[in-house]
Design a protein around this motif. Structure first.
Motif, short mmCIF file in Angstrom:
data_model
loop_
_atom_site.label_atom_id
_atom_site.label_comp_id
_atom_site.label_asym_id
_atom_site.label_seq_id
_atom_site.Cartn_x
_atom_site.Cartn_y
_atom_site.Cartn_z
N LEU A 85 0.84 -1.21 0.19
CA LEU A 85 0.01 0.08 0.00
C LEU A 85 0.92 1.34 0.01
N THR A 142 2.36 1.56 -3.61
CA THR A 142 1.55 1.94 -4.81
C THR A 142 0.73 3.26 -4.22
N PHE A 174 -9.42 -0.39 -3.54
CA PHE A 174 -8.05 0.38 -3.94
C PHE A 174 -7.27 -1.07 -4.69
N LEU A 175 -7.22 -2.01 -4.00
CA LEU A 175 -6.51 -3.16 -4.61
C LEU A 175 -7.39 -3.79 -5.73
N TYR A 190 -5.55 6.27 0.83
CA TYR A 190 -6.49 6.26 2.18
C TYR A 190 -5.47 6.19 3.25
N ASN A 208 -12.44 0.28 1.57
CA ASN A 208 -11.46 1.20 0.96
C ASN A 208 -10.10 0.52 0.36
N LEU A 209 -9.74 -0.25 1.27
CA LEU A 209 -8.52 -1.17 0.79
C LEU A 209 -8.79 -2.06 -0.01
N CYS A 211 -1.31 4.38 -1.59
CA CYS A 211 -2.72 4.36 -1.37
C CYS A 211 -3.23 5.56 -0.77
#
Length: 175
Positions: A70, A73, A98-99, A77, A94-95, A75
């Protein structure tokens, strides 16, 4: 019954184990059982996650892998120390989103509820332990009984993202 019909029934019964029922009709059964599914698979079979999801060392490896990915990349959030120990439902969603966005290069649309779409997605991606990530677990991911499985699933998604990026290919699902 005519002599000819009795002879036919006797001949059939030796070939396919036929028998007469009380009503006079012929009941047939095969002497060779039909294998309708792959060996070891049964209807309602729940695939057990063989990873040590409750092991603290395994969980730490998963947290480290997910957190580092994370960060790498970028992330968007916010994350704190508690995010990968016991996240809120929104943080977890959210995670995952995102992935999935990385995995499908922005080409995935969430249609129904998060739980239904995520469950379908995991099944289509052939996540080996998707049965441990049901709607209830996805709805309350940070609880002590659900989080080990959710963390293992996040770790698997991260690994899938890494493979997808290194091969340069978008992930395909079984539509």
């Amino acid at each position: 019954m005519a002599k000819h019909q009795v002879g036919l029934l006797k001949r059939e019964s030796t070939l396919s184990d036929c028998s007469l029922t009380s009503s006079g009709s012929v009941r047939r059964s095969s002497i060779f059982p039909r294998q309708s599914m792959a060996p070891g698979m049964a209807i309602g079979h729940v695939a057990k996650d063989t990873r040590p999801t409750r092991n603290p060392q395994f969980q730490e490896q998963c947290r480290t892998n997910v957190y580092q990915y994370l960060l790498d990349t970028r992330c968007p959030y916010p994350m704190n120390a508690k995010t990968l120990v016991s996240p809120t439902q929104k943080e977890f969603q959210n995670l995952v989103q995102f992935l999935v966005q990385i995995l499908f290069q922005g080409g995935f649309t969430w249609l129904k509820t998060f739980e239904m779409d995520c469950n379908t997605l995991l099944r289509d991606l052939k996540y080996p332990a998707h049965d441990s990530c049901g709607k209830t677990a996805l709805g309350a991911p940070g609880t002590p009984q659900n989080w080990p499985h959710m963390l293992a699933m996040l770790n698997w998604l991260v690994d899938l993202c890494k493979v997808s990026l290194t091969t340069g290919r978008e992930v395909e699902t079984n539509d």
